[in-house]
Design a protein around this motif. Structure first.
Motif, PDB file in Angstrom:
ATOM      1  N   HIS A  13       0.855  -1.196   0.000  1.00 47.34           N
ATOM      2  CA  HIS A  13       0.000   0.000   0.000  1.00 47.34           C
ATOM      3  C   HIS A  13       0.889   1.243   0.000  1.00 47.34           C
ATOM      4  O   HIS A  13       1.237   1.784   1.053  1.00 47.34           O
ATOM      5  CB  HIS A  13      -0.927  -0.003   1.230  1.00 47.34           C
TER       6      HIS A  13
ATOM      7  N   HIS B 235      -9.627   1.439   0.069  1.00 46.49           N
ATOM      8  CA  HIS B 235      -9.425   2.206   1.304  1.00 46.49           C
ATOM      9  C   HIS B 235     -10.703   2.043   2.125  1.00 46.49           C
ATOM     10  O   HIS B 235     -11.794   2.282   1.617  1.00 46.49           O
ATOM     11  CB  HIS B 235      -9.152   3.673   0.974  1.00 46.49           C
TER      12      HIS B 235
ATOM     13  N   ASP C  12       1.885   3.747   2.998  1.00 41.96           N
ATOM     14  CA  ASP C  12       0.905   4.680   2.439  1.00 41.96           C
ATOM     15  C   ASP C  12       1.592   5.808   1.655  1.00 41.96           C
ATOM     16  O   ASP C  12       1.504   5.854   0.436  1.00 41.96           O
ATOM     17  CB  ASP C  12       0.000   5.259   3.530  1.00 41.96           C
TER      18      ASP C  12
ATOM     19  N   HIS D 287       1.263   4.892  -2.326  1.00 45.34           N
ATOM     20  CA  HIS D 287       0.822   5.772  -3.419  1.00 45.34           C
ATOM     21  C   HIS D 287       2.055   6.392  -4.066  1.00 45.34           C
ATOM     22  O   HIS D 287       2.903   6.947  -3.365  1.00 45.34           O
ATOM     23  CB  HIS D 287      -0.087   6.875  -2.875  1.00 45.34           C
TER      24      HIS D 287
ATOM     25  N   HIS E 228      -6.192   0.435   5.816  1.00 41.34           N
ATOM     26  CA  HIS E 228      -6.398   1.260   7.024  1.00 41.34           C
ATOM     27  C   HIS E 228      -7.283   0.581   8.079  1.00 41.34           C
ATOM     28  O   HIS E 228      -6.859   0.347   9.187  1.00 41.34           O
ATOM     29  CB  HIS E 228      -6.910   2.668   6.689  1.00 41.34           C
TER      30      HIS E 228
HETATM   31 ZN   LIG Z   1      -3.668   4.961   0.935  1.00 37.82          ZN
END
Ligand SMILES: [Zn+2]
Length: 349
Positions: A20, A210, A294, A22, A236
């Protein structure tokens, strides 16, 4: 390095998998600064220096300041093929240097009109950068695959376009579809047909969502709907009721992408690391917890540090750490051959 509860673990040397991350949020500030310098030199940007816009050491971006940082700043700096390639290569180097051996990078396809780049060319440019990176290293330890994200602010036609791009580029390294974006934005039921189509018509395309990032996106109604889209993994997993928790466990082998530093620095959970819900999940045998960063460019904690944090705050010993990494292989989207490769290189205590 830590020696809590057993032999010393070198968390950077520990081969790790990152599921995970970005792309735009993983760019280091130094790299953004380098892009800015280059653009400034040739008069291509009026933006402020990234090191002033996002000072080194500032990691306390919350849900109100985080999203505008991208829409108002990073997307305006990384806005052509050159900067996209340059930043992607830098992100890959950073993950490789941190001991990551398998990476699923995610991004929302973005057209760059002033540079003449379509969304398809945006995806192709990133895949080319990945191929360049792997070709430049004689025996690349890091393998990277791409996940395409539907942003919560997308329209239904835009979401359909993301799925079409995922299908188009599936033979070239796209392995999954994601739902991301500002959790305060509702109306995501509009995307149901897209995720249903993906599940039905493209069964080997992974789905990650998400999930319950904020109270607003943690309603029982939304979470029940999202589970109905049959994701392979969810990210998350903060604001979940007992009923939703039970539903996740009942599904069996659901991947949970947990991002400690992001959640703590952004104030998405109450309390510090020791109160993170990692503690409630990591020993649940019916789910697969995968530690993830993240947005390491924003929150400043590389994956090696996320492992150090769980050792420190939840008392995981070396055997637990190795088992945690190995278990994550079960939920990668990269296919059986890649799983085999990883099982050969990950540590077994
Ligand atoms: Zn994320």
């Amino acid at each position: 390095m830590t020696s809590i509860g057993g032999p010393v673990v070198d968390f950077r040397a520990l081969p790790k998998i990152e599921l995970h991350a970005h792309l735009s949020g993983s760019i280091s500030r130094q790299c953004l600064h380098d892009v800015w310098l280059k653009k400034k030199e040739v008069g291509e940007t009026d933006l402020q220096d990234p090191l002033i816009e996002m000072p080194l050491g500032k990691h306390d971006y919350d849900l109100n300041t985080f999203f505008p940082l991208f829409s108002k700043y990073i997307y305006n700096l990384v806005n052509d093929a050159w900067s996209l390639t340059f930043t992607t290569l830098s992100v890959l180097r950073d993950f490789a240097d941190d001991g990551v051996v398998y990476l699923e990078l995610r991004t929302t396809p973005r057209a760059m009109p002033h540079a003449g780049l379509t969304k398809a060319q945006y995806v192709q440019t990133i895949l080319d950068a990945i191929a360049t990176f792997e070709a430049e290293t004689p025996t690349p330890s890091l393998r990277t695959r791409l996940i395409l994200s539907i942003d919560r602010r997308n329209t239904l036609p835009e979401a359909r376009e993301v799925l079409a791009l995922a299908r188009q580029f599936q033979p070239h390294g796209v392995v999954g579809l994601d739902l991301c974006g500002d959790p305060a934005r509702g109306g995501i039921e509009v995307f149901a047909p897209v995720f249903e189509e993906a599940r039905r018509d493209v069964p080997d395309l992974g789905i990650t969502l998400h999930f319950a990032e904020a109270a607003a996106s943690g309603t029982e109604e939304e979470l029940t709907m999202l589970l109905g889209w049959r994701p392979d993994r969810i990210g998350h997993v903060i604001h979940v009721s007992e009923a939703v928790r039970a539903a996740i466990i009942a599904r069996g082998d659901m991947g949970l992408e947990l991002c400690l530093s992001c959640n703590v620095h952004a104030g998405m959970i109450c309390g510090g690391f020791e109160s993170h819900h990692f503690g409630e999940w990591w020993q649940v045998k019916e789910t697969v917890v995968v530690l993830s960063t993240d947005d390491v460019g924003i929150f400043g904690s590389p994956l090696s540090n996320e492992y150090a944090l769980v050792a420190e705050h939840f008392g995981l010993v070396r055997a637990d750490i190795c088992a945690l990494v190995r278990r994550g292989v079960d939920v990668i989207f990269g296919g059986d051959k890649e799983k085999q490769r990883l099982r050969g290189i990950l540590w077994s205590e």
